[in-house]
Each structure stands twice: as structure tokens, then as C-alpha cells.
Design a protein around this motif. Structure first.
Motif, PDB file in Angstrom:
ATOM      1  N   GLU A 184      -0.200  19.221  -9.697  1.00 52.10           N
ATOM      2  CA  GLU A 184      -1.521  19.566  -9.148  1.00 52.10           C
ATOM      3  C   GLU A 184      -2.039  18.477  -8.225  1.00 52.10           C
ATOM      4  O   GLU A 184      -2.622  18.755  -7.181  1.00 52.10           O
ATOM      5  N   ARG A 185      -1.812  17.230  -8.649  1.00 49.11           N
ATOM      6  CA  ARG A 185      -2.220  16.097  -7.788  1.00 49.11           C
ATOM      7  C   ARG A 185      -1.537  16.206  -6.424  1.00 49.11           C
ATOM      8  O   ARG A 185      -2.157  16.016  -5.388  1.00 49.11           O
ATOM      9  N   ALA A 186      -0.239  16.509  -6.487  1.00 57.83           N
ATOM     10  CA  ALA A 186       0.523  16.585  -5.235  1.00 57.83           C
ATOM     11  C   ALA A 186      -0.039  17.693  -4.337  1.00 57.83           C
ATOM     12  O   ALA A 186      -0.224  17.498  -3.131  1.00 57.83           O
ATOM     13  N   SER A 187      -0.360  18.846  -4.956  1.00 55.73           N
ATOM     14  CA  SER A 187      -0.923  19.939  -4.155  1.00 55.73           C
ATOM     15  C   SER A 187      -2.233  19.508  -3.514  1.00 55.73           C
ATOM     16  O   SER A 187      -2.479  19.747  -2.321  1.00 55.73           O
ATOM     17  N   GLY A 188      -3.068  18.846  -4.332  1.00 59.51           N
ATOM     18  CA  GLY A 188      -4.352  18.360  -3.788  1.00 59.51           C
ATOM     19  C   GLY A 188      -4.131  17.398  -2.635  1.00 59.51           C
ATOM     20  O   GLY A 188      -4.789  17.479  -1.590  1.00 59.51           O
ATOM     21  N   ALA A 189      -3.163  16.489  -2.788  1.00 61.36           N
ATOM     22  CA  ALA A 189      -2.902  15.492  -1.745  1.00 61.36           C
ATOM     23  C   ALA A 189      -2.417  16.155  -0.465  1.00 61.36           C
ATOM     24  O   ALA A 189      -2.786  15.757   0.645  1.00 61.36           O
TER      25      ALA A 189
ATOM     26  N   ALA B 269       0.858  -1.182   0.000  1.00 68.91           N
ATOM     27  CA  ALA B 269       0.000   0.000   0.000  1.00 68.91           C
ATOM     28  C   ALA B 269       0.892   1.228   0.000  1.00 68.91           C
ATOM     29  O   ALA B 269       2.111   1.128   0.179  1.00 68.91           O
ATOM     30  N   SER B 270       0.268   2.363  -0.211  1.00 75.03           N
ATOM     31  CA  SER B 270       0.999   3.613  -0.133  1.00 75.03           C
ATOM     32  C   SER B 270       0.552   4.342   1.129  1.00 75.03           C
ATOM     33  O   SER B 270      -0.239   3.809   1.908  1.00 75.03           O
ATOM     34  N   ALA B 271       1.057   5.559   1.320  1.00 73.05           N
ATOM     35  CA  ALA B 271       0.610   6.368   2.450  1.00 73.05           C
ATOM     36  C   ALA B 271       0.518   7.809   1.981  1.00 73.05           C
ATOM     37  O   ALA B 271       1.197   8.196   1.029  1.00 73.05           O
ATOM     38  N   LEU B 272      -0.316   8.583   2.656  1.00 77.12           N
ATOM     39  CA  LEU B 272      -0.580   9.950   2.175  1.00 77.12           C
ATOM     40  C   LEU B 272       0.681  10.788   1.948  1.00 77.12           C
ATOM     41  O   LEU B 272       0.883  11.296   0.846  1.00 77.12           O
ATOM     42  N   PRO B 273       1.544  10.942   2.956  1.00 70.13           N
ATOM     43  CA  PRO B 273       2.700  11.826   2.726  1.00 70.13           C
ATOM     44  C   PRO B 273       3.633  11.266   1.667  1.00 70.13           C
ATOM     45  O   PRO B 273       4.237  12.025   0.902  1.00 70.13           O
ATOM     46  N   VAL B 274       3.738   9.936   1.604  1.00 70.32           N
ATOM     47  CA  VAL B 274       4.612   9.323   0.614  1.00 70.32           C
ATOM     48  C   VAL B 274       4.057   9.548  -0.793  1.00 70.32           C
ATOM     49  O   VAL B 274       4.800   9.771  -1.740  1.00 70.32           O
ATOM     50  N   GLN B 275       2.727   9.518  -0.900  1.00 69.23           N
ATOM     51  CA  GLN B 275       2.091   9.763  -2.191  1.00 69.23           C
ATOM     52  C   GLN B 275       2.409  11.176  -2.684  1.00 69.23           C
ATOM     53  O   GLN B 275       2.671  11.392  -3.859  1.00 69.23           O
ATOM     54  N   VAL B 276       2.396  12.114  -1.758  1.00 68.00           N
ATOM     55  CA  VAL B 276       2.754  13.489  -2.109  1.00 68.00           C
ATOM     56  C   VAL B 276       4.184  13.524  -2.658  1.00 68.00           C
ATOM     57  O   VAL B 276       4.444  14.068  -3.735  1.00 68.00           O
ATOM     58  N   TYR B 277       5.078  12.893  -1.906  1.00 67.06           N
ATOM     59  CA  TYR B 277       6.484  12.848  -2.315  1.00 67.06           C
ATOM     60  C   TYR B 277       6.604  12.223  -3.698  1.00 67.06           C
ATOM     61  O   TYR B 277       7.295  12.729  -4.581  1.00 67.06           O
ATOM     62  N   ASN B 278       5.901  11.110  -3.865  1.00 75.53           N
ATOM     63  CA  ASN B 278       5.929  10.357  -5.108  1.00 75.53           C
ATOM     64  C   ASN B 278       5.488  11.226  -6.293  1.00 75.53           C
ATOM     65  O   ASN B 278       6.140  11.278  -7.333  1.00 75.53           O
ATOM     66  N   TRP B 279       4.375  11.920  -6.121  1.00 76.98           N
ATOM     67  CA  TRP B 279       3.825  12.693  -7.232  1.00 76.98           C
ATOM     68  C   TRP B 279       4.711  13.878  -7.612  1.00 76.98           C
ATOM     69  O   TRP B 279       4.741  14.287  -8.757  1.00 76.98           O
ATOM     70  N   THR B 280       5.397  14.432  -6.629  1.00 74.27           N
ATOM     71  CA  THR B 280       6.268  15.558  -6.969  1.00 74.27           C
ATOM     72  C   THR B 280       7.468  15.102  -7.791  1.00 74.27           C
ATOM     73  O   THR B 280       8.136  15.921  -8.413  1.00 74.27           O
ATOM     74  N   GLN B 281       7.739  13.806  -7.809  1.00 75.68           N
ATOM     75  CA  GLN B 281       8.868  13.285  -8.571  1.00 75.68           C
ATOM     76  C   GLN B 281       8.503  12.941 -10.013  1.00 75.68           C
ATOM     77  O   GLN B 281       9.375  12.658 -10.813  1.00 75.68           O
TER      78      GLN B 281
END
Lengths: 277, 268
Positions: free
Chosen positions: A246-251, A226-238
Motif C-alpha cells: 500500500e505504501r508503494a502504491s501511495g508513493a 538520502a533516498s529518491a521517490l522512484p527508488v523508494q517505490v522500488y524499495n517498498w515493493t521488495q
């Protein structure tokens, strides 16, 4: 529109078509509920990417953290506060608990990787490992808050209970613990909020992986990737596609809303049950 | 208390000088510091024994030995022997919980549980398995509050928090709570020091009434209070028992100069 123009996935022709459809009233904008429920998507389809897996993963980890750290933390605090003899060992433990609260979180990540994955052999990217690591991180916070709450209960209550023949256990569980409960709860929620936003240790245990499948229902789901919220943010910024920014900002906004809600609950609880002696 | 009641109590205790609790060579240490030196003191049944003396003289320490409340202090060590009905309460076979049910305690500062008046009273009997049904609980609440002279004041708000009462009422609630578990001895550690004169008078009156059914040991800083409520008085100084005797004699014709000086207010 602005980021769509930078996007190599969208041709100028498609953009013009979209504008035309919008003018004709056929195309409209609406709130994207899929953002909360959909799993992550590949680099070519940012529009389909959502937080579903990340929210589930974070929720699973919070359940594990709560179930493990609250009882262990409260039990440890009661022991240290009410039963532990005053000696060098107790002092050593107390100093170490205070120090643990200040250890950089990445160190806990390394510890989790070494112990839970390499030694115990738990699967990578699984909420169970993330939950265990975050439990270790949350324990000192909960123990410190719980001990402060226990200490704040006036000794006269303990005297009163013992004076009418309650055993030490009865005095603690019937009187002291209930009076300390609001403080314990507040500390727990703040500890959980801290754990919810924690990123570094999760990167080390592989929760940064691209996960498209929802984890199963607990308890088996705790072992699924699974993923996790803060990691997803990190992931999307990469990611390469600018739409992911935009996804990262939303997250981030979603994560912040969760944190605000949890802290608000903690403040409300404290206000509601605060007692003056 | 009236003169005749004192005389009656005196003659009663002379006819039937039943020793309820007896301390023999009781010494107490807090770590390396000795707080009590070989105290020998008897507590007579159905009478009020007052412990007086200047601050830090060990009277509260002695009181707390009588129901082993000192056990809660890690560094505290008690030597000697204290008996309750000829049974050593420091013997290994003694269950401290049971002892404290038999020897109740009322503290300096009123300390009701932050629960309802009803819950405050019922808690003790319930953990000792003395009550189980609702009717039994109602009965014990009414009986205890009656005995503590509080029932008429609080009967309409039994389910309101005990901490909402006035100081004097709270202290009588604490006495009612102690009575509820049917103790044989009630220890009172300066029960009136946080109360105003009217509340004090009520509690003193109550102590005098309770003497009929219970044995009472009271620590007090007020000479007048000791003279008013007690039948026997023990004077402590610097961890030693200076003198012990009938209250009347202690206050009119004490054996030692120290007691006389303290009682007349020349020191302390």
C-alpha cells in the motif's frame, strides 16, 4: 483491514479491538500527513514509513540537475547553434548528443558509479552523485530542446540586431535567447520530469539503501545519504510486509502527481509564451 | 519626386560630388561560387543610389558588403576594397559594430523586435551608449519617429508591441530604428517589396526626405521606384556592374543595350 489480516505483525485480537473501537466512535480514519514527512521505517513498522527522506532526496537531486544542466545545456546549445564552425568535429558532437539521449539509463548509472564514486570518491547514496548522474542524462534533452528553440527564432531578428550595430553577443543575449526562453524552459521542465522518475541509475549508485535519517540542510545535505521517490517505490515493493505494498502504491501516486504538475507547467508555459511569426 | 527636386539634387551632386563610400574591385565568393566580379562603384553623399538588376545579379550582395553583413555568412569571402570616408571598412582595425552603427540597414521584410515601439527605437542608441537618461530616450524616440513620419500615428501607443503595426508602419518603424543610432549611410534592401502601393508611396516619400541628412543606397526591383527616388542608378547583371550613372540618363539614354532592355522590360 484486508491487508492487516494478512499481516503477521497484527494479531486477530488487535483487529477485533480496532473494530470495536471504531464502532464505539473512539477510533477514526484521517488523512496521513506523516506519509509525506516521515522517513522510511523498518520491516516491522510499515505504518510509520513515509516519503520524507525520498522527497527531500529527490528535491536535492532536482536542484543539482537544474543548477548544472540548465546553464551547461544552454551554453552548449548557443555555442553549437551560433558559434561552432561547420566541420567534422561539430558533426561528431551533434551525432553523439542525439545518441546520448537514447542511451539506456542504467549505463549512466555504471558511469556514475565508476567516475563519481570510485574515481572521484564522492559518498554513496548521496544526492550529489544522483544529481550528477541525472545531469548527464538530462543534458542531451535540454540541448536538443534549446537548439530547436534557438533555431525557431527567425534570422530576421538576428539581422535586425546586427543591422543597428549590436555585437553577436548582444544579438544573442538581448534578442534571440529571450525569444527562445519559453522553449528552453519547457524542454528543461520535461527533462527534469524525466530525471525525477529515473530509477535504474540511482540503484547503481547506492540510493536504494535504507535511509532513516533526513539529509542535512544544503549544501552539506547534498553529501548525506538520502533516498529518491522512484527508488523508494522500488524499495517498498521488495519488502515482506504486505502493508508496504500500500505504501508503494501511495508513493507511486505521489510521484505521478509531481510529474503531472511539472508537465502541466511545461504545457502552460508553452501556451502562454508561444509565438507565431 | 518632382522634376525640380531631381534637378536640384543633380546640380548639387555635380557641384559637390562628395564620395561617401567607394567600392574598388569588389568581388564576393560564396564558397567556390563567385557572386560579384570586380565591382567599382561610388556612393555619393546625401543622395540616393539605386541598385537595380534581375534577381540573383548580386545587387543585394553588394549592398550587404557595405556594412559587412556578409560577415555573418561563414562561407562568404569578400576581396577588393570598400571605403567609408576614405577608410577601408575591411581593414583589420575596423570595429564591425561601430561600422554598422555608422552604416545602418533596413531589410526587405519589416523586422521589428517583438517588443514595444519605444523599446525598438531605444535599443540601438542604448547599446551604443548614446542615451542613458529617461529624458534622452523619450527625446530620441520622438525625434526618430518624427523623421520616419510615424510619430503622429503611434504617439498614443508607444508602449505597445511594434509587431502590432501594419506592414508599412512596421517598415517605417524599422527605418526609425535605423535612424535612431544616427548613421551616416542607410542601406535599404528592397524596403517596399512587402508593402502595398500606399505604404510604398509613404516610404518613398520618406526616403526622399531622408536624403537631406543621410546617404542612402537602395536595392529595388521596381524600375519606377528607382526612377522616383534615386539620383544615381547602378545596373547589375550576373555579378557584374553593367552601368552606373545619373538616374535620369540611365532611364532615358543608357549607354548599354543591356540596361535599355532591362529598363524597358524586355528581359529580367
Amino acid at each position: 483491514m484486508a491487508s492487516a489480516e494478512l499481516d503477521s505483525n497484527v494479531t486477530p485480537g488487535q483487529l477485533r479491538l480496532a473494530d470495536a473501537l471504531k464502532r464505539a466512535g473512539i477510533l477514526r480514519q484521517q488523512f496521513n500527513w506523516n506519509f509525506f514527512t516521515a522517513p522510511d521505517a523498518s520491516d516491522t513498522r510499515p505504518e510509520a514509513a513515509g516519503l520524507g527522506v525520498a522527497i527531500l532526496g529527490s528535491a536535492y537531486m532536482m536542484v543539482i540537475v537544474l543548477v548544472l544542466s540548465l546553464p551547461i545545456g544552454v551554453a552548449a546549445s548557443i555555442y553549437l547553434e551560433e558559434f561552432a564552425p561547420q566541420n567534422r568535429w561539430t558533426d561528431l558532437i551533434e551525432v553523439n548528443i542525439a545518441n546520448l539521449a537514447a542511451v539506456p539509463s542504467i549505463v549512466f548509472g555504471i558511469l556514475g558509479l565508476a567516475i563519481f564514486i570510485n574515481f572521484v570518491g564522492l559518498p554513496q547514496s548521496a544526492p550529489v552523485v544522483g544529481g550528477l548522474v541525472l545531469t548527464l542524462m538530462t543534458l542531451p534533452t535540454i540541448i536538443i530542446a534549446t537548439r530547436a528553440a534557438l533555431k525557431a527564432v527567425p534570422p530576421s531578428i538576428n539581422d535586425a540586431a546586427l543591422g543597428i550595430g549590436a555585437s553577436k553577443m548582444q544579438a544573442i543575449f538581448h534578442h534571440i535567447l529571450p525569444l527562445a526562453a519559453p522553449g528552453i524552459l519547457t524542454g528543461t521542465i520535461i527533462g527534469l520530469a524525466q530525471a525525477l522518475g529515473e530509477t535504474a541509475p540511482l540503484l547503481l549508485i547506492g540510493m536504494v539503501a535504507f535511509v532513516r535519517e533526513y539529509p542535512g540542510a544544503p549544501p552539506e545535505g547534498f553529501f548525506d545519504p538520502a533516498s529518491a521517490l522512484p527508488v523508494q517505490v522500488y524499495n517498498w515493493t521488495q519488502r515482506g510486509d504486505p502493508a508496504f505494498v500500500e505504501r508503494a502504491s501511495g508513493a507511486i501516486i505521489v510521484l505521478l502527481i509531481f510529474l503531472v504538475i511539472m508537465n502541466a507547467i511545461a504545457i502552460l508555459l508553452r501556451r502562454r509564451f508561444e509565438r507565431r511569426w | 519626386m518632382s522634376e525640380s527636386a531631381t534637378e536640384k539634387a543633380l546640380s548639387a551632386s555635380m557641384e559637390r560630388p562628395e564620395i561617401k563610400m567607394r567600392g574598388t574591385n569588389v568581388s564576393v565568393f560564396y564558397g567556390a561560387k563567385q557572386a560579384l566580379y570586380d565591382v567599382n562603384l561610388d556612393v555619393r553623399e546625401n543622395s540616393v543610389t539605386a541598385l537595380i538588376g534581375p534577381s540573383g545579379c548580386g545587387k543585394s550582395t553588394f549592398l550587404r558588403c557595405l556594412n559587412r553583413m556578409n560577415d555573418t555568412i561563414d562561407i562568404c569571402r569578400v576581396t577588393g576594397e570598400i571605403t567609408l570616408d576614405d577608410e577601408n571598412i575591411y581593414a583589420p582595425a575596423i570595429d564591425v559594430v561601430e561600422l554598422r552603427a555608422r552604416v545602418g540597414m533596413v531589410f526587405q521584410k519589416p523586422n521589428p523586435f517583438p517588443k514595444s515601439i519605444y523599446e525598438n527605437i531605444v535599443y540601438g542608441p542604448r547599446i551604443h551608449g548614446q542615451v542613458s537618461t529617461r529624458a534622452e530616450m523619450d527625446e530620441i524616440v520622438e525625434r526618430s519617429l518624427m523623421k520616419a513620419g510615424l510619430f503622429n500615428e503611434v504617439k498614443d501607443r508607444l508602449h505597445e508591441p511594434g509587431t502590432g503595426l501594419s506592414g508599412g508602419q512596421q517598415q517605417r518603424l524599422c527605418i526609425a530604428r535605423a535612424i535612431a543610432v544616427s548613421p551616416e549611410v542607410i542601406l535599404m534592401d528592397e524596403p517596399c517589396s512587402a508593402l502595398d502601393p500606399i505604404a510604398t508611396a509613404k516610404v518613398e516619400e520618406l526616403i526622399d526626405e531622408l536624403r537631406v541628412n543621410y546617404t542612402i543606397v537602395i536595392v529595388t526591383h521596381s524600375m519606377q521606384q528607382a526612377a522616383r527616388v534615386s539620383q544615381r542608378t547602378a545596373m547589375f547583371h550576373l555579378g557584374n556592374l553593367v552601368e552606373e550613372g545619373p538616374t535620369e540618363k540611365m532611364f532615358t539614354n543608357p549607354d548599354t543595350k543591356l540596361t535599355q532592355d532591362y529598363i524597358t522590360g524586355r528581359f529580367g
